[in-house]
Design an enzyme around this catalytic site. Sequence first.
Site, PDB file in Angstrom:
ATOM      1  N   ARG A 295      -1.496 -13.722 -26.687  1.00 23.96           N
ATOM      2  CA  ARG A 295      -0.566 -13.043 -25.763  1.00 23.96           C
ATOM      3  C   ARG A 295      -0.739 -11.527 -25.844  1.00 23.96           C
ATOM      4  O   ARG A 295      -0.483 -10.816 -24.881  1.00 23.96           O
ATOM      5  CB  ARG A 295       0.886 -13.444 -26.083  1.00 23.96           C
ATOM      6  CG  ARG A 295       1.922 -12.678 -25.284  1.00 23.96           C
ATOM      7  CD  ARG A 295       3.231 -13.423 -25.090  1.00 23.96           C
ATOM      8  NE  ARG A 295       3.755 -13.988 -26.310  1.00 23.96           N
ATOM      9  CZ  ARG A 295       4.350 -13.298 -27.295  1.00 23.96           C
ATOM     10  NH1 ARG A 295       4.474 -11.993 -27.205  1.00 23.96           N
ATOM     11  NH2 ARG A 295       4.809 -13.908 -28.366  1.00 23.96           N
TER      12      ARG A 295
ATOM     13  N   TYR B 134       3.051  -3.382  -0.173  1.00 19.29           N
ATOM     14  CA  TYR B 134       2.843  -4.833  -0.129  1.00 19.29           C
ATOM     15  C   TYR B 134       4.207  -5.547  -0.218  1.00 19.29           C
ATOM     16  O   TYR B 134       5.106  -5.066  -0.936  1.00 19.29           O
ATOM     17  CB  TYR B 134       1.917  -5.225  -1.286  1.00 19.29           C
ATOM     18  CG  TYR B 134       1.906  -6.698  -1.585  1.00 19.29           C
ATOM     19  CD1 TYR B 134       1.435  -7.609  -0.652  1.00 19.29           C
ATOM     20  CD2 TYR B 134       2.384  -7.187  -2.803  1.00 19.29           C
ATOM     21  CE1 TYR B 134       1.454  -8.968  -0.920  1.00 19.29           C
ATOM     22  CE2 TYR B 134       2.393  -8.538  -3.075  1.00 19.29           C
ATOM     23  CZ  TYR B 134       1.933  -9.424  -2.123  1.00 19.29           C
ATOM     24  OH  TYR B 134       1.951 -10.762  -2.384  1.00 19.29           O
TER      25      TYR B 134
ATOM     26  N   ASP C 206      -1.155   2.159  -6.126  1.00 17.63           N
ATOM     27  CA  ASP C 206      -1.777   0.843  -6.001  1.00 17.63           C
ATOM     28  C   ASP C 206      -3.098   1.040  -5.253  1.00 17.63           C
ATOM     29  O   ASP C 206      -3.111   1.396  -4.068  1.00 17.63           O
ATOM     30  CB  ASP C 206      -0.832  -0.094  -5.233  1.00 17.63           C
ATOM     31  CG  ASP C 206      -1.389  -1.518  -5.111  1.00 17.63           C
ATOM     32  OD1 ASP C 206      -2.622  -1.681  -5.095  1.00 17.63           O
ATOM     33  OD2 ASP C 206      -0.578  -2.461  -5.011  1.00 17.63           O
TER      34      ASP C 206
ATOM     35  N   LYS D 210      -8.043  -9.495  -5.819  1.00 17.54           N
ATOM     36  CA  LYS D 210      -8.626  -9.167  -4.517  1.00 17.54           C
ATOM     37  C   LYS D 210     -10.081  -8.711  -4.678  1.00 17.54           C
ATOM     38  O   LYS D 210     -10.937  -9.494  -5.029  1.00 17.54           O
ATOM     39  CB  LYS D 210      -7.746  -8.125  -3.832  1.00 17.54           C
ATOM     40  CG  LYS D 210      -6.264  -8.514  -3.784  1.00 17.54           C
ATOM     41  CD  LYS D 210      -6.054  -9.762  -2.959  1.00 17.54           C
ATOM     42  CE  LYS D 210      -4.654 -10.280  -2.836  1.00 17.54           C
ATOM     43  NZ  LYS D 210      -3.694 -10.128  -3.882  1.00 17.54           N
TER      44      LYS D 210
HETATM   45  C1  LIG Z   1      -1.823  -4.069  -2.233  1.00 21.77           C
HETATM   46  C2  LIG Z   1      -1.414  -5.234  -3.080  1.00 21.77           C
HETATM   47  N1  LIG Z   1      -0.863  -5.003  -4.283  1.00 21.77           N
HETATM   48  C3  LIG Z   1      -0.470  -6.019  -5.088  1.00 21.77           C
HETATM   49  C4  LIG Z   1      -0.602  -7.331  -4.686  1.00 21.77           C
HETATM   50  C5  LIG Z   1      -0.137  -8.438  -5.615  1.00 21.77           C
HETATM   51  O1  LIG Z   1      -1.229  -9.026  -6.229  1.00 21.77           O
HETATM   52  P1  LIG Z   1      -1.214 -10.530  -6.840  1.00 21.77           P
HETATM   53  O2  LIG Z   1      -1.215 -11.456  -5.675  1.00 21.77           O
HETATM   54  O3  LIG Z   1      -2.461 -10.573  -7.657  1.00 21.77           O
HETATM   55  O4  LIG Z   1       0.026 -10.677  -7.641  1.00 21.77           O
HETATM   56  C6  LIG Z   1      -1.186  -7.615  -3.459  1.00 21.77           C
HETATM   57  C7  LIG Z   1      -1.339  -9.019  -3.011  1.00 21.77           C
HETATM   58  O5  LIG Z   1      -1.690  -9.295  -1.883  1.00 21.77           O
HETATM   59  C8  LIG Z   1      -1.591  -6.539  -2.622  1.00 21.77           C
HETATM   60  O6  LIG Z   1      -2.146  -6.757  -1.427  1.00 21.77           O
END
Ligand SMILES: Cc1ncc(COP(=O)(O)O)c(C=O)c1O
Length: 398
Positions: free
Chosen positions: A57, A110, A182, A207
Amino acid sequence: MKEAKFSTKSIWAGERDQLAFGATQVPVVHSVSFGYDDMDEWYEVAVGNKPGHIYGRNTNPTVQAFEEKIRILEGAEAATSFSTGMAAISNTLSTLLAPGDRIVSIKDTYGGTNKIFTEFLPRQQVEVVLCDTGDHDVIEHEVAKGCKVLYLESPTNPTVKITDIKRMAEAGKMAGAVVVVDNTFATPVNQQPLELGADLVIHSATKYLGGHADALGGAVCGSQKLVDSIYHYREINGATLDPMAAYLLIRGMKTLKLRVEQQNRNAAAIAEYLQSFDMVEDVFYPGLKSHLHHDIAKHQMSGFGGMLSFSVKGGVAAVRDLLPKLKYANRAANLGSVETVVGPSRTTSHVECTPEERAAMGIPEGLIRYSAGIEDIDDLKQDLAQAFQALPAYAENK
Ligand SMILES: Cc1ncc(COP(=O)(O)O)c(C=O)c1O
């Protein structure tokens, strides 16, 4: 490694330290715990005086190789990892914020991030201020009033709006805020937020970093001090990256630049091409001169990314007819993979939101998010053409 170019770093960063038995690839270490015959050594590792692993962990050799690779690609002092991108975001915000604190962000983050802002943080007595994305004066004004965190996402999901990271980072610094970006959509190939002045970079590694839609993961990169505090929260709360997922992400990241450069080219060509269809209302892509924030994007990004979105005449009904006709696209809730992926925002990025909330974010119900894959561009264009051609009566009716 510092002097090596990006592609070389993406291949070699984090690899060598983890190899054993002459292996040339990072092993997937599935062991949950790591044993010690020497009690003193065990203690020294456990209290952090000696490098090593105690319990999965907390740390794991495969996971550590992933962290080192993303650390070097983002040019950071330190990096830590998470089970998903959302775990990276929520663990970071939970580390940085306490009741009574204030956070400034934008309206177009998001959908999952937006839910943290609108549902969970207010419950913890954190004041959340969401500004219109791209309204830099308003963001600066709100930041200057005082905030603990300035949280940005650029380009945004799904309308690919751009925020001037350098300008906002300066505003954040002056207010003593931690500036978080992000960087999922841009990837470190197209944008380096730490160089632009951000304190922390966040990724959904699910992604582009992984790139093959077969592993969930998240990462945070920044100063040793900030990352240590976020790691401490995560090691206790347990949103740990699985070693098998870490391995798949490492393998994906070796081709990050090759993939993203092809996706940049494909997305740019598709954005241009879409404008030639009568049925298309709007195309959103930061590489288009018509894009509201094209000049900022040109300045802070070395490529405009593989993501675009477009709206079609006929709204949801037209989307329902059009998308199943595409041969070379997955209709799914993911992005950034080698395959082209399409989906309506109302079922993908912003499924958590009500139609009214989406409208307030400037997301029409008929908006299609298009994540360009690495297929041949002629095939992708031809595929869109045949899908639109199959809808002439519908298009004329509208
Ligand atoms: C810009 C962005 N940040 C964060 C996330 C969250 O990622 P996860 O699906 O790996 O939790 C996404 C998911 O689509 C995203 O598009």
